[in-house]
Design a protein around this motif. Structure first.
Motif, mmCIF file in Angstrom:
data_model
loop_
_atom_site.group_PDB
_atom_site.id
_atom_site.type_symbol
_atom_site.label_atom_id
_atom_site.label_comp_id
_atom_site.label_asym_id
_atom_site.label_seq_id
_atom_site.Cartn_x
_atom_site.Cartn_y
_atom_site.Cartn_z
ATOM 1 N N GLN A 161 14.609 47.576 76.867
ATOM 2 C CA GLN A 161 15.054 48.656 75.979
ATOM 3 C C GLN A 161 13.893 49.582 75.599
ATOM 4 O OE1 GLN A 161 18.199 48.963 75.971
ATOM 5 N NE2 GLN A 161 18.463 46.968 76.925
ATOM 6 N N GLN A 162 14.155 50.495 74.681
ATOM 7 C CA GLN A 162 13.189 51.521 74.324
ATOM 8 C C GLN A 162 13.116 51.703 72.816
ATOM 9 O OE1 GLN A 162 14.658 54.942 76.497
ATOM 10 N NE2 GLN A 162 13.339 54.494 78.243
ATOM 11 N N GLY A 163 12.072 52.389 72.383
ATOM 12 C CA GLY A 163 11.905 52.667 70.964
ATOM 13 C C GLY A 163 10.660 53.492 70.724
ATOM 14 N N ARG A 164 10.314 53.629 69.448
ATOM 15 C CA ARG A 164 9.117 54.360 69.049
ATOM 16 C C ARG A 164 8.299 53.446 68.144
ATOM 17 N NH1 ARG A 164 7.755 58.993 71.580
ATOM 18 N NH2 ARG A 164 6.969 59.949 69.663
ATOM 19 N N GLN A 165 7.059 53.259 68.509
ATOM 20 C CA GLN A 165 6.146 52.450 67.711
ATOM 21 C C GLN A 165 5.128 53.385 67.064
ATOM 22 O OE1 GLN A 165 5.113 49.246 65.977
ATOM 23 N NE2 GLN A 165 5.844 48.494 67.953
ATOM 24 N N ALA A 166 4.993 53.302 65.761
ATOM 25 C CA ALA A 166 3.940 54.042 65.058
ATOM 26 C C ALA A 166 2.757 53.107 64.901
ATOM 27 C CB ALA A 166 4.445 54.512 63.696
ATOM 28 N N HIS B 2 1.381 49.463 61.460
ATOM 29 C CA HIS B 2 2.289 49.758 62.555
ATOM 30 C C HIS B 2 3.737 49.558 62.108
ATOM 31 C CE1 HIS B 2 1.289 45.483 62.800
ATOM 32 N NE2 HIS B 2 2.427 45.280 63.428
ATOM 33 N N ALA B 3 4.643 50.254 62.794
ATOM 34 C CA ALA B 3 6.072 50.185 62.487
ATOM 35 C C ALA B 3 6.837 50.451 63.764
ATOM 36 C CB ALA B 3 6.432 51.203 61.415
ATOM 37 N N PHE B 4 8.129 50.087 63.765
ATOM 38 C CA PHE B 4 8.928 50.239 64.979
ATOM 39 C C PHE B 4 10.314 50.773 64.643
ATOM 40 C CE2 PHE B 4 12.008 48.638 68.090
ATOM 41 C CZ PHE B 4 11.460 49.140 69.255
ATOM 42 N N ARG B 5 10.826 51.657 65.498
ATOM 43 C CA ARG B 5 12.204 52.137 65.408
ATOM 44 C C ARG B 5 12.787 52.137 66.816
ATOM 45 N NH1 ARG B 5 15.492 54.779 61.930
ATOM 46 N NH2 ARG B 5 13.811 54.855 60.400
ATOM 47 N N ARG B 6 13.907 51.464 66.979
ATOM 48 C CA ARG B 6 14.481 51.360 68.320
ATOM 49 C C ARG B 6 15.220 52.635 68.696
ATOM 50 N NH1 ARG B 6 18.783 48.027 65.888
ATOM 51 N NH2 ARG B 6 20.779 49.040 66.294
ATOM 52 N N SER B 7 15.382 52.847 70.003
ATOM 53 C CA SER B 7 16.157 53.959 70.533
ATOM 54 C C SER B 7 17.419 53.388 71.173
ATOM 55 C CB SER B 7 15.355 54.734 71.580
ATOM 56 O OG SER B 7 14.171 55.246 71.022
ATOM 57 N N GLY B 8 18.557 53.922 70.839
ATOM 58 C CA GLY B 8 19.800 53.416 71.406
ATOM 59 C C GLY B 8 20.342 52.250 70.604
#
Length: 274
Positions: free
Chosen positions: A52-57, A79-85
């Motif tokens: 899968q995919q996402g955005r990691q800060a 750090h933080a994470f937000r998934r895509s989809g």
């Protein structure tokens, strides 16, 4: 409140001189949690995304996460994470401590298809060992955990790093040799130009980069090919540019490395390309 489900080992407790591994776990982000809030750790952390995919800060910078994306962080990095989809990502998380940890730099890179395949093989073996009675998990499992972490450290440039980013830069002679290495032609020409025996040169290059001479050129070819495809260059021209003029061979080679055909890669939105 937990925002993921652990699928493998939670507590590893592996120690060797200069390195200890506390946690080695496969995490599946729970469907009801779209994001993980910013946080920090007192230890180093490796995050390898397997699906899968996402955005990691990471430390204020946004990183696009795809299957094969590896992030290594020293202690104290926010750090933080937000998934895509809608699908929940699968992530390998390794918490560890290493000597002079705070002198190391954040590393973000993409594993090749062969590297990712090797790690998946290790994980599959660990899962099978969990179903085996006796000490096999403790003994062989520790080896597999260390092999997986070593591959991540080597890929990210941490292996052998002792005092900050400058410690992993190639020496001037090796750096110049690698910078001048042509994409096309035989590696024998580069070996001859170096003045070293091939085995010795490979040891020098591996000591500086973690890769053999051939692996280093393959990685440079892949980086260049992705860059050209991203900018809309035709597949045949890309093949010539990276020294693989047989378009069919180049297409098969690119698919082995990335899991996608060159034409499919070039059609992807730039934001989705690691």
């Amino acid at each position: 409140m937990r925002r993921f489900r652990s699928l493998l080992i939670d507590q590893a407790d592996i120690r060797i001189p200069g390195l200890s591994v506390m946690t080695f776990a496969l995490h599946r982000h729970l469907a009801e949690h779209e994001a993980i809030a910013p946080h920090r750790h007192r230890w180093c952390q490796a995050l390898l995304y397997l699906s899968q995919q996402g955005r990691q800060a990471v430390d204020g910078a946004a990183v696009q996460v795809n299957p094969g994306t590896l992030i290594l962080m020293p202690p104290g990095v926010a750090h933080a994470f937000r998934r895509s989809g809608r699908a929940a990502p699968l992530c390998l998380m390794i918490n560890f401590r290493v000597r002079r940890a705070r002198s190391r730099s954040v590393a973000v890179c993409s594993l090749t298809r062969s590297e990712l395949s090797e790690i998946r093989h290790h994980l599959a073996r660990l899962i099978r060992l969990q179903q085996t009675p006796g000490d096999a998990l403790a003994w062989e499992g520790a080896t597999l955990v260390l092999l997986t972490l070593m591959l991540c450290l080597r890929t990210a440039g941490w292996l052998g790093q002792e005092a900050g980013a400058t410690a992993i830069r190639p020496s001037r002679a090796i750096s110049g040799l690698l910078a001048a290495m042509p994409m096309a032609g035989s590696l024998a020409e580069t070996v001859q130009r170096s003045g070293y025996h091939r085995d010795h040169l490979n040891r020098l290059v591996r000591g500086e980069t973690g890769l053999s001479l051939g692996q280093f050129r393959a990685r440079q070819r892949l980086i260049r090919a992705k860059e050209l495809l991203t900018h809309g260059v035709r597949v045949g021209e890309v093949a010539n540019a990276v020294g693989l003029p047989d378009q069919g061979y180049f297409a098969r080679w690119f698919r082995r490395q990335t899991g996608q055909a060159p034409s499919a890669w070039s059609r992807r939105p730039r934001a989705a390309q690691p």
